[in-house]
Each structure stands twice: as structure tokens, then as C-alpha cells.
Design an enzyme around this catalytic site. Structure first.
Site, mmCIF file in Angstrom:
data_model
loop_
_atom_site.group_PDB
_atom_site.id
_atom_site.type_symbol
_atom_site.label_atom_id
_atom_site.label_comp_id
_atom_site.label_asym_id
_atom_site.label_seq_id
_atom_site.Cartn_x
_atom_site.Cartn_y
_atom_site.Cartn_z
ATOM 1 C CB CYS A 1 -2.085 -3.108 20.501
ATOM 2 S SG CYS A 1 -0.829 -2.352 19.466
ATOM 3 C CE LYS B 1 1.758 2.248 10.370
ATOM 4 N NZ LYS B 1 1.979 0.881 10.786
ATOM 5 C CG HIS C 1 -1.942 -2.922 15.354
ATOM 6 N ND1 HIS C 1 -0.651 -3.043 15.829
ATOM 7 C CD2 HIS C 1 -1.850 -2.899 14.004
ATOM 8 C CE1 HIS C 1 0.174 -3.124 14.792
ATOM 9 N NE2 HIS C 1 -0.518 -3.037 13.686
ATOM 10 C CG HIS D 1 -0.455 -0.070 2.534
ATOM 11 N ND1 HIS D 1 0.337 0.939 3.045
ATOM 12 C CD2 HIS D 1 -0.565 -0.985 3.532
ATOM 13 C CE1 HIS D 1 0.665 0.658 4.295
ATOM 14 N NE2 HIS D 1 0.149 -0.528 4.603
ATOM 15 C CG HIS E 1 3.896 -1.423 2.482
ATOM 16 N ND1 HIS E 1 2.752 -2.083 2.109
ATOM 17 C CD2 HIS E 1 4.060 -1.686 3.791
ATOM 18 C CE1 HIS E 1 2.240 -2.724 3.153
ATOM 19 N NE2 HIS E 1 3.028 -2.500 4.194
ATOM 20 C CB CYS F 1 3.155 -4.856 17.320
ATOM 21 S SG CYS F 1 2.154 -3.414 17.506
ATOM 22 C CE LYS G 1 -5.298 -7.832 5.135
ATOM 23 N NZ LYS G 1 -4.810 -9.191 5.242
ATOM 24 C CB CYS H 1 0.328 -6.380 19.944
ATOM 25 S SG CYS H 1 -0.525 -5.896 18.420
#
Ligand code: MSP
Length: 502
Positions: A144, A295, A147, A18, A21, A129, A298, A126
Site C-alpha cells: 500500500c 505520517k 501504509h 493522537h 486527530h 485504508c 498507529k 488495503c
């Protein structure tokens, strides 16, 4: 010839590539191309992170074996980087034998040094992570902090890396190597983590089989972060006794996101110290690209596929946007309107417009043949300033500043043309002088902008009637004023960046 080695994080194959990245990968590519223009022998490494619980669970959910699952996703990263014109020299997958050998070698060295010991882990983890958390680090209800979802409780016999022993050594090393983490405020975050106290971390698992076995105890597989970090050494031949890995190591820059500072700037240097391997020369830490303040990830469900965006603004339009829009290190907000307005402002109206009007006037007023620049051109100083500022910024891994400096020369050249209005004058020496200057400025812009927009600058180079490609030129010499001799046939061609209506 100097060597230059730069890496991106290796991306988890649980998600398809995505924008987040693509961001780091494009920064690495531009930096790589900048160094190549200086004649460096560059190794640019990227790849995929394929072991661990997260990937195992994703493979289970897809009803596939972990290896088949990884084999289905890893090529999507390689393909995306090809589409984005990423010139990586190597693509490492952590399921490759060369990586396996390197991880075992590094583990063994740390074990032999006495820094890995057996203990029991009991605490929170997590999976997204792939990271352990203390109660204080978690949000309410044991969620977390990254996340925002519940963590798992784990208790098992693990080998631990005695990170707690490295606090003083790490602080001393960073004090002896100031500026090794850029930008500086991200370096301060790393120092804050070290000063805050270091907990030993688990480097192995017995409840998981998807990973690399510890060489001295095959009931355990290596913790995915120990495994993943080692990729940077694997690509240099570390772990292969027939190769001298120090030909490539230490790395010049690890490009990383701010969420993985702890792993790269605390765990990794301690692991290397323990193993008797030199530490990296530098880390360049980027912020996140946010969508509506979150952020892109996914797990958040706000993923933007970079390949959809290149259909709108082209590969170079997209590359330019990610490099120019956000100061590396800080968070940036992605929006489609922002993408289009930057494209129109900087590419259509500035670079594209300059290239088009220079070619049009040369065609109409100079018989299509480029005149030579003047040695005492008023643009020469603007060009020298742009070269100096662009160089300084790339050297500090600050792409947005580098492009700002380069675009300063584009703006100065457009302003110069607007002041002289050669399109209104009769052909003759005055027009030739102005157009020679503009051509030379555009040639220098083409070199400076090449790392960001490689395909476009190759086209401009060709249209200027210059031989070869900007990539064959050697900086800094090639950016000296007067490099354009004149006398080449200048070609207009189609608009480089047609305006987009939002
Ligand atoms: N596999 C680990 C890295 C191991 S490196 C030895 C990992 N992978 S990741 O795919 O989740 O993220 C890789 C990198 O992409 C991180 O540096 C992360 O910061 C970056 N990005 C992921 N999403 C991002 C944004 N939305 N914006 C910018 N970068 C982000 O972590």
C-alpha cells in the site's frame, strides 16, 4: 442569524486519539468559536468510525466483540476532546441507530436512482485504508502506498456505485463552484483525481458482518466508507422522516486530511448527486503532521499522545502550537523542541509578557485603574489591520495566518510600550494615554485570539476588569477601536505562560 455547520472526519476506533486527530479537531474548534463570536448558530460535529474490516480485526485481536471494543475506545476520543477544550455540539458514533437509518436511506436513494448495481469484485484491498487499489497505484511487491504494507486479494460479489457516470457532472459542479475546496492546491488535487478517470467502487461486502445491512439485500453490509461519509448527514436528522434535515444541511466545511480527498471530494459529492441531496458548500483540506518525515499513525508506531503534551505547555499552549505552527493544507513537522520554542516565543514572551507588563504598569502608575484609550491612538490603525487580516484568514480556514495577523497587534503593542517606556515615567496624563491605548489593544487581541486560546483569553478579559467573557462579545462591532471605556480595576495575577526551559 446565520447557520454554520462544520465537521471533522470521524476517527477510526482502532487507534487511541493522537496528535494527528487532535490537529483537525482543534482547527474545527477554533473555526467554530470564530463563527460563534460572529453570532452564528453553529453545529460542530465530530465522532468515531466504528464499522468495517479494520475494526472487526482489531476487536478480534483484543478478544472482544466489535461493539464492546468500540464502546471501550469511543469514549477515549470524547474524553480527549474534553481535555483539549473542544466545544463540539454533537459526537456521532456510526453504531448509533440514527446513523443506521441515514445510511439505509442514502443507499436506498442511490439504488432507486439506478446508480448501485450488482457485480463481482476481484482485486487488491488495503485493510488499513479500507480502500481498493489498482496495480498501478501500489508500490513494488503489492504494498500500500500509504501504509507501506502488503495488501490483500479479494474476490466477491459486491454492489457497485457507478462513479464512472459522474465524471462530467462533478467537473461541471466544481467549475460552477470555484474555491469550494481550500487551500486551492488541494482543490487541484481533487480535480486531478476526477480528470484522471473514475472507477466504479464497491459499496457492499458479503464476507463481513460488522456493518449496516443493505435495505434491499441483507446478505450484504455497506462498505465502510459509504457508511462513514453518511455520518455528516445522520447528524442533521437525514433518514428521520420527522426531521427537516435541510435546516442544517448543506455543511459549510468538511475539514479533512489530504489522504481522504478522494472519498470526500469525489465519492461523496457523487453519492449526494445520485441521492438528490445538495452538495457541501466547502471542504478544507489539511496536510499531515509528520514525525521525522513520517505520517503519525498507529501503524507507523510514532504516535504522540496530545494529552502528554498538555502537561508540558498547557491546553492553550498545545492548541496554539498546532494552529500556528503549520499552514493548514501543508504538511508540518512535529517536534518537542518546536513546541517549546513556539510556546516561549509567542506565548511567554509575546502575549504573556504584554498582559503582565500592562497590568504591572497600570498598578504602579495608574493606581490599578485602567485609563481610557485615545480615539486618535497610533495603535488604532494597527488594530484595524489586525482585525481585517485575522478575519480574512479565518474566513479562508487559514488559522496560522489568522494568528500571525493577531500576533502582529501584540508585537505592535509591545513595541509601542518599549518606545514610550511608561514604566520609567512619572504618573500623569502621558502615562495614562499610553496605558489606555495598550489596554484597548490587549482587549482587541483577547477577542481575536479567543478561538485559539479560549481559556487564557477568558482570564485576560477578567483581569482587564471586563464583564462576562470574550465569548459573549459580537464581532465585528466589539473589535472597533474605543470599546474599552477605562475605569476598571486591572488585576495582575500569576504569569499566564511561565517560560519553559528546554
Ligand atoms: N475513518 C476515516 C475517516 C472517515 S470520515 C467520513 C479515517 N480515520 S482516521 O482516524 O484514520 O483519520 C482521520 C483523519 O485524521 C484523516 O483526515 C487523517 O488525515 C487525519 N490524520 C491522521 N493522522 C494524521 C496526521 N499524522 N497528521 C494530520 N492528520 C492526520 O480516515
Amino acid at each position: 442569524m446565520s447557520r454554520f455547520y462544520v465537521t471533522t472526519p470521524i476517527y477510526y476506533v482502532n487507534a487511541e486519539p493522537h496528535l494527528g486527530h487532535a490537529y483537525t479537531t482543534i482547527v474545527g474548534d477554533a473555526l467554530t468559536r470564530w463563527r460563534r463570536l460572529h453570532g452564528d448558530d453553529v453545529l460542530y460535529l465530530t465522532g468515531t468510525d466504528e464499522h468495517g474490516l479494520k475494526i472487526r480485526q482489531s476487536a478480534d485481536a483484543a478478544g472482544m466483540s466489535p461493539q464492546a471494543f468500540c464502546d471501550s475506545i469511543a469514549p477515549k476520543f470524547a474524553h480527549a476532546w474534553e481535555r483539549l477544550n473542544i466545544a463540539n455540539d454533537d459526537f456521532i458514533r456510526t453504531t448509533e441507530p440514527r446513523h443506521h437509518a441515514a445510511v439505509q436511506e442514502l443507499l436506498q436513494r442511490c439504488y432507486d436512482a439506478g446508480d448501485i448495481e450488482l457485480d463481482t469484485y476481484s482485486g487488491k484491498y488495503c485493510v488499513a485504508c479500507e480502500e481498493y487499489y489498482s496495480d498501478e497505484e501500489l508500490l513494488d511487491n503489492d504494498h500500500c502506498p500509504i501504509h507501506k504494507r502488503p495488501v490483500d486479494h479479494f474476490e466477491e460479489e459486491n454492489y457497485f456505485f457507478r462513479l464512472s457516470r459522474f465524471q462530467d457532472r462533478l467537473l461541471k459542479w466544481y467549475a460552477d463552484h470555484p474555491g469550494s475546496i481550500v487551500p486551492e492546491f488541494r482543490g487541484n488535487e481533487a480535480l486531478g483525481l476526477i480528470r484522471g478517470g473514475l472507477r466504479d467502487f464497491s459499496v457492499s461486502r458479503t464476507s463481513l458482518d460488522w456493518g449496516i445491512r443493505l435495505p434491499w439485500d441483507d446478505k450484504h453490509v455497506a462498505y465502510v466508507w459509504f457508511d462513514a461519509l453518511t455520518n455528516y448527514l445522520s447528524a442533521t436528522g437525514f433518514g428521520d422522516s420527522s426531521v427537516d434535515y435541510t435546516q442544517r444541511w448543506p455543511v459549510d466545511y468538511h475539514l479533512i486530511g489530504k489522504d481522504i480527498i478522494r472519498h470526500h471530494c469525489v465519492y461523496w459529492p457523487a453519492m449526494l448527486m445520485s441521492a438528490g441531496v445538495d452538495l457541501p458548500k466547502g471542504w478544507a483540506v489539511g496536510g499531515w503532521l509528520l514525525v521525522d518525515g513520517e505520517k503519525m499513525a498507529k501503524s507507523t508506531g510514532n504516535v504522540v499522545n496530545p494529552l502528554d503534551l498538555i502537561d508540558v505547555v498547557g491546553v492553550d499552549g498545545f492548541r496554539y502550537y498546532v494552529l500556528a505552527e503549520t499552514a493548514y493544507g501543508s504538511d508540518g513537522d512535529f517536534s518537542f523542541d518546536g513546541l517549546v520554542s513556539r510556546y516561549n516565543a509567542d506565548l511567554a514572551n509575546n502575549l504573556g509578557n504584554l498582559a503582565a507588563r500592562v497590568a504591572t504598569v497600570v498598578e504602579k502608575k495608574c493606581g490599578g485603574i485602567g485609563p481610557a484609550p485615545r480615539t486618535d491612538s497610533p495603535l488604532a490603525e494597527a488594530a484595524a489591520e489586525a482585525v481585517a487580516a485575522t478575519t480574512k484568514a479565518w474566513d479562508a480556514v487559514a488559522p496560522s495566518r489568522a494568528l500571525e495577523a493577531t500576533w502582529g497587534l501584540i508585537r505592535a503593542t509591545n513595541a509601542y510600550l518599549e518606545m514610550h517606556e511608561p514604566w520609567k515615567s512619572e504618573p500623569g496624563s502621558d502615562v495614562d494615554a499610553v496605558m489606555g491605548d495598550a489596554l484597548e489593544a490587549l482587549r482587541i487581541v483577547t477577542l481575536l485570539a479567543h478561538p485559539a486560546v479560549p481559556a487564557t483569553t477568558e482570564v485576560i478579559w477578567m483581569r482587564l476588569g471586563l464583564s462576562g467573557s470574550p465569548a459573549d462579545q459580537r464581532l465585528p462591532a466589539a473589535t472597533s477601536w474605543g470599546g474599552y471605556a477605562g475605569g476598571t480595576a486591572v488585576e495582575k495575577g500569576d504569569p499566564l505562560f511561565p517560560r519553559i526551559k528546554s
